[in-house]
Motif scaffolding. Structure first.
Motif, PDB file in Angstrom:
ATOM      1  N   ARG A   1      -8.672  -4.967  -0.512  1.00 50.31           N
ATOM      2  CA  ARG A   1      -7.895  -4.091  -1.402  1.00 50.31           C
ATOM      3  C   ARG A   1      -6.578  -4.746  -1.788  1.00 50.31           C
ATOM      4  O   ARG A   1      -6.103  -5.659  -1.121  1.00 50.31           O
ATOM      5  CB  ARG A   1      -7.603  -2.745  -0.729  1.00 50.31           C
ATOM      6  CG  ARG A   1      -6.643  -2.790   0.479  1.00 50.31           C
ATOM      7  CD  ARG A   1      -5.212  -2.400   0.126  1.00 50.31           C
ATOM      8  NE  ARG A   1      -4.289  -2.587   1.232  1.00 50.31           N
ATOM      9  CZ  ARG A   1      -3.630  -3.704   1.486  1.00 50.31           C
ATOM     10  NH1 ARG A   1      -3.793  -4.763   0.726  1.00 50.31           N
ATOM     11  NH2 ARG A   1      -2.802  -3.776   2.507  1.00 50.31           N
TER      12      ARG A   1
ATOM     13  N   GLU B   1       4.496   1.016  -0.769  1.00 52.00           N
ATOM     14  CA  GLU B   1       4.407   0.083   0.359  1.00 52.00           C
ATOM     15  C   GLU B   1       5.231   0.594   1.533  1.00 52.00           C
ATOM     16  O   GLU B   1       6.371   1.023   1.359  1.00 52.00           O
ATOM     17  CB  GLU B   1       4.918  -1.284  -0.094  1.00 52.00           C
ATOM     18  CG  GLU B   1       4.187  -2.440   0.527  1.00 52.00           C
ATOM     19  CD  GLU B   1       2.724  -2.502   0.078  1.00 52.00           C
ATOM     20  OE1 GLU B   1       1.859  -1.999   0.821  1.00 52.00           O
ATOM     21  OE2 GLU B   1       2.463  -3.039  -1.004  1.00 52.00           O
ATOM     22  N   HIS B   2       4.643   0.524   2.707  1.00 44.57           N
ATOM     23  CA  HIS B   2       5.267   1.019   3.938  1.00 44.57           C
ATOM     24  C   HIS B   2       5.565   2.525   3.855  1.00 44.57           C
ATOM     25  O   HIS B   2       6.512   3.013   4.447  1.00 44.57           O
ATOM     26  CB  HIS B   2       6.529   0.217   4.288  1.00 44.57           C
ATOM     27  CG  HIS B   2       6.200  -1.184   4.738  1.00 44.57           C
ATOM     28  ND1 HIS B   2       5.821  -1.473   6.029  1.00 44.57           N
ATOM     29  CD2 HIS B   2       6.160  -2.354   4.064  1.00 44.57           C
ATOM     30  CE1 HIS B   2       5.581  -2.781   6.132  1.00 44.57           C
ATOM     31  NE2 HIS B   2       5.775  -3.335   4.950  1.00 44.57           N
TER      32      HIS B   2
ATOM     33  N   ASP C   1       2.624   4.667   4.042  1.00 43.33           N
ATOM     34  CA  ASP C   1       1.475   5.404   4.613  1.00 43.33           C
ATOM     35  C   ASP C   1       1.776   5.947   6.007  1.00 43.33           C
ATOM     36  O   ASP C   1       1.429   7.083   6.326  1.00 43.33           O
ATOM     37  CB  ASP C   1       0.161   4.588   4.556  1.00 43.33           C
ATOM     38  CG  ASP C   1       0.139   3.296   5.345  1.00 43.33           C
ATOM     39  OD1 ASP C   1       1.196   2.869   5.844  1.00 43.33           O
ATOM     40  OD2 ASP C   1      -0.966   2.709   5.463  1.00 43.33           O
ATOM     41  N   TYR C   2       2.463   5.141   6.835  1.00 45.15           N
ATOM     42  CA  TYR C   2       2.752   5.631   8.194  1.00 45.15           C
ATOM     43  C   TYR C   2       3.985   6.552   8.223  1.00 45.15           C
ATOM     44  O   TYR C   2       4.442   6.952   9.289  1.00 45.15           O
ATOM     45  CB  TYR C   2       2.899   4.463   9.185  1.00 45.15           C
ATOM     46  CG  TYR C   2       3.907   3.409   8.773  1.00 45.15           C
ATOM     47  CD1 TYR C   2       5.257   3.553   9.050  1.00 45.15           C
ATOM     48  CD2 TYR C   2       3.490   2.258   8.109  1.00 45.15           C
ATOM     49  CE1 TYR C   2       6.180   2.592   8.682  1.00 45.15           C
ATOM     50  CE2 TYR C   2       4.403   1.285   7.731  1.00 45.15           C
ATOM     51  CZ  TYR C   2       5.736   1.462   8.022  1.00 45.15           C
ATOM     52  OH  TYR C   2       6.648   0.493   7.656  1.00 45.15           O
TER      53      TYR C   2
ATOM     54  N   CYS D   1      -1.496  -0.097  12.279  1.00 52.13           N
ATOM     55  CA  CYS D   1      -1.428   0.101  10.827  1.00 52.13           C
ATOM     56  C   CYS D   1      -1.543   1.578  10.461  1.00 52.13           C
ATOM     57  O   CYS D   1      -1.952   2.409  11.274  1.00 52.13           O
ATOM     58  CB  CYS D   1      -2.568  -0.658  10.155  1.00 52.13           C
ATOM     59  SG  CYS D   1      -4.179  -0.006  10.592  1.00 52.13           S
ATOM     60  N   GLY D   2      -1.183   1.894   9.219  1.00 53.48           N
ATOM     61  CA  GLY D   2      -1.392   3.239   8.682  1.00 53.48           C
ATOM     62  C   GLY D   2      -2.834   3.395   8.206  1.00 53.48           C
ATOM     63  O   GLY D   2      -3.707   2.606   8.586  1.00 53.48           O
TER      64      GLY D   2
ATOM     65  N   MET E   1      -3.918   3.574   4.868  1.00 55.22           N
ATOM     66  CA  MET E   1      -4.215   3.178   3.492  1.00 55.22           C
ATOM     67  C   MET E   1      -5.395   2.209   3.362  1.00 55.22           C
ATOM     68  O   MET E   1      -6.274   2.411   2.516  1.00 55.22           O
ATOM     69  CB  MET E   1      -2.971   2.527   2.878  1.00 55.22           C
ATOM     70  CG  MET E   1      -3.253   1.771   1.590  1.00 55.22           C
ATOM     71  SD  MET E   1      -1.784   1.222   0.757  1.00 55.22           S
ATOM     72  CE  MET E   1      -1.174  -0.063   1.831  1.00 55.22           C
ATOM     73  N   ASP E   2      -5.400   1.152   4.161  1.00 59.72           N
ATOM     74  CA  ASP E   2      -6.345   0.062   3.922  1.00 59.72           C
ATOM     75  C   ASP E   2      -7.787   0.519   4.112  1.00 59.72           C
ATOM     76  O   ASP E   2      -8.651   0.293   3.255  1.00 59.72           O
ATOM     77  CB  ASP E   2      -6.054  -1.124   4.857  1.00 59.72           C
ATOM     78  CG  ASP E   2      -4.622  -1.599   4.755  1.00 59.72           C
ATOM     79  OD1 ASP E   2      -3.953  -1.257   3.771  1.00 59.72           O
ATOM     80  OD2 ASP E   2      -4.170  -2.309   5.675  1.00 59.72           O
TER      81      ASP E   2
ATOM     82  N   TYR F   1       6.559  -5.306  11.633  1.00 60.22           N
ATOM     83  CA  TYR F   1       5.917  -4.054  11.203  1.00 60.22           C
ATOM     84  C   TYR F   1       6.208  -2.959  12.225  1.00 60.22           C
ATOM     85  O   TYR F   1       6.611  -1.853  11.881  1.00 60.22           O
ATOM     86  CB  TYR F   1       4.403  -4.294  11.087  1.00 60.22           C
ATOM     87  CG  TYR F   1       3.621  -3.162  10.460  1.00 60.22           C
ATOM     88  CD1 TYR F   1       3.360  -3.149   9.097  1.00 60.22           C
ATOM     89  CD2 TYR F   1       3.115  -2.118  11.234  1.00 60.22           C
ATOM     90  CE1 TYR F   1       2.615  -2.131   8.516  1.00 60.22           C
ATOM     91  CE2 TYR F   1       2.378  -1.091  10.669  1.00 60.22           C
ATOM     92  CZ  TYR F   1       2.126  -1.105   9.312  1.00 60.22           C
ATOM     93  OH  TYR F   1       1.395  -0.088   8.740  1.00 60.22           O
TER      94      TYR F   1
ATOM     95  N   GLY G   1       1.272  -5.311   0.384  1.00 55.05           N
ATOM     96  CA  GLY G   1       0.875  -5.373   1.795  1.00 55.05           C
ATOM     97  C   GLY G   1       2.095  -5.330   2.699  1.00 55.05           C
ATOM     98  O   GLY G   1       3.195  -4.962   2.274  1.00 55.05           O
ATOM     99  N   ALA G   2       1.910  -5.742   3.943  1.00 52.00           N
ATOM    100  CA  ALA G   2       2.971  -5.588   4.942  1.00 52.00           C
ATOM    101  C   ALA G   2       4.192  -6.473   4.665  1.00 52.00           C
ATOM    102  O   ALA G   2       5.312  -6.118   5.002  1.00 52.00           O
ATOM    103  CB  ALA G   2       2.411  -5.894   6.328  1.00 52.00           C
TER     104      ALA G   2
HETATM  105  C1  GLA Z   1      -0.408  -3.017   6.161  1.00 55.50           C
HETATM  106  C2  GLA Z   1      -0.948  -1.799   6.895  1.00 55.50           C
HETATM  107  C3  GLA Z   1      -0.999  -0.592   5.971  1.00 55.50           C
HETATM  108  C4  GLA Z   1       0.352  -0.373   5.292  1.00 55.50           C
HETATM  109  C5  GLA Z   1       0.873  -1.677   4.675  1.00 55.50           C
HETATM  110  C6  GLA Z   1       2.276  -1.539   4.137  1.00 55.50           C
HETATM  111  O1  GLA Z   1      -1.302  -3.384   5.149  1.00 55.50           O
HETATM  112  O2  GLA Z   1      -2.240  -2.070   7.395  1.00 55.50           O
HETATM  113  O3  GLA Z   1      -1.391   0.545   6.710  1.00 55.50           O
HETATM  114  O4  GLA Z   1       1.284   0.159   6.185  1.00 55.50           O
HETATM  115  O5  GLA Z   1       0.862  -2.731   5.606  1.00 55.50           O
HETATM  116  O6  GLA Z   1       2.297  -0.671   3.058  1.00 55.50           O
END
Ligand code: GLA
Length: 380
Positions: free
Chosen positions: A23, A29-30, A32-33, A163-164, A166-167, A216, A330-331
């Motif tokens: 994806r 960005e940042h 989702d959590y 991670c959150g 989203m992915d 992160y 991304g992160a």
């Molecule tokens: C990584 C995490 C996601 C999200 C992004 C930042 O991809 O896996 O859950 O937090 O970073 O948006």
């Protein structure tokens, strides 16, 4: 292709195949959590799996990308850091069993073209693909949210990356020619059509995200701390999702400089996602692009998760004709940028960025013109 690869490794055709895309996140960005909003799309780069049932309780796994193999018994699924690439699959199988599903031994082969450690969610693709494969192999019925949660749990609790959601969500539920607008608090979502007038172009800086894991975790804690401190001023918020810029202004004296910056990024980014969705629905791509640029500035200056190479890629992109927006995705701390480029300008853009990036950094960027694609569950 996966059929052929499987045949080469195991000498027979696979019983089932499954695949999941990687994806790219367009904006959000940042968030989702922090229970916020995101707008990613699944891309036309995938991880494919083939598998054949065995008569015992053993899982034999072959990684086509690493040209490496390992095996383990379903009776005791442990992490294997010598074959770290197998942990995503191990985690998925372990938690399926814990949830009461009956599995059996299999021969598996998997591989694909999602670049690793580039911020394009190759790990989520493996997790979601492994769930999709298991559903077919063992006749397991899961609803889409269960698939997403299981895949994320493998990442959080087995691979141990916090991670959150989203992915895994977009790898499972993305839709061709659409972005996915997700509310990470209640997990409601809708697909938003992407215009054929623009291309999503991903530029891989080649810088691998060495710092990403520890930084992160630090950002995650800082966001929690900011919420706790805002609470001392009487602001009863469960997450930064429930805070707006006025709240931050009023309570700014209770937050350290750093926490204020972190919170300001998350709060302003949530606002940008909501606006970006409106823009996309109205067809106002110029405005959408400007939001991407503002997102990058906020990630660079307030959230401090960019790096020189990503900044160079963004600056370079914004000097090219036909570019509406550019940002890290991304992160952070390496990985990729995502760019919104007028369709006719995409090819010259690819050439110009590669050349300019090499000149500025001595590094080679991979550049992909992406199509928004179906998630792993589209044909389920
Ligand atoms: C990584 C995490 C996601 C999200 C992004 C930042 O991809 O896996 O859950 O937090 O970073 O948006």
């Amino acid at each position: 292709m996966i059929q052929e690869a499987f045949d080469k490794i195991y000498g027979t055709a696979p019983d089932v195949i499954a695949r999941s895309p990687g994806r790219v996140n367009l904006i959000g960005e940042h968030t989702d959590y922090n229970d916020g909003f995101v707008l990613p799309a699944a891309i036309d780069r995938t991880i494919a799996f083939g598998a054949r049932r065995r008569k015992d309780n053993v899982v034999h796994v072959y990684s086509i990308d690493f040209q490496d193999e390992t095996e383990f018994s379903l009776d005791a699924i442990e992490r294997d850091d010598q074959h770290g690439w197998s942990n995503y699959l191990r985690g998925v199988l372990k938690f399926l069993q814990e949830d009461g599903h009956r599995l059996a031994g299999v021969d598996v082969a998997f591989g694909g073209n999602v670049p690793r450690e580039a911020g394009l969610s190759s790990s989520a693709a493996v997790e979601v693909g492994a769930v999709a494969l298991s559903m077919k192999l063992f006749n397991i019925e899961l609803d889409p949210l269960e698939v997403v949660r299981l895949a994320r749990r493998a990442e959080n609790e087995f691979v141990n990356v916090p991670c959150g959601i989203m992915d895994q969500f977009v790898c499972a539920l993305g839709k061709r020619d659409h972005a996915l607008f997700l509310d990470c608090r209640d997990l409601t979502y809708r697909h938003v059509p992407l215009s054929g007038r623009v291309k999503i172009v991903v530029c891989d800086s080649g810088v691998r995200r060495a710092l990403a894991a520890s930084e992160y975790e630090i950002r995650l804690q800082q966001c929690r701390q900011a919420v706790a401190q805002l609470g001392t001023t009487g602001l009863a918020a469960k997450s930064l999702r429930e805070v707006d810029l006025t709240d931050l202004e009023v309570a700014r004296h209770t937050l350290s400089e750093v926490l204020l910056k972190r919170a300001r990024h998350v709060v302003s980014e949530n606002g940008r996602v909501l606006k970006a969705v409106q823009d996309l629905e109205k067809g106002d791509l110029d405005s959408f692009g400007k939001l991407m640029i503002a997102s990058h500035e906020s990630l660079r200056d307030d959230y401090e998760v960019s790096c020189r190479e990503l900044d160079v890629l963004v600056e370079l992109a914004l000097r090219q004709p036909g570019v509406l927006g550019a940002r890290m995705t991304g992160a952070g701390f390496g990985g990729c940028t995502v760019n919104l480029v007028q369709a006719g300008a995409a090819q010259p853009f690819v050439e110009a960025v590669k050349e300019g990036y090499h000149k500025a950094t001595g590094l080679n960027a991979e550049v992909y013109v992406c199509e928004a694609s179906d998630g792993a569950l589209a044909d389920a």
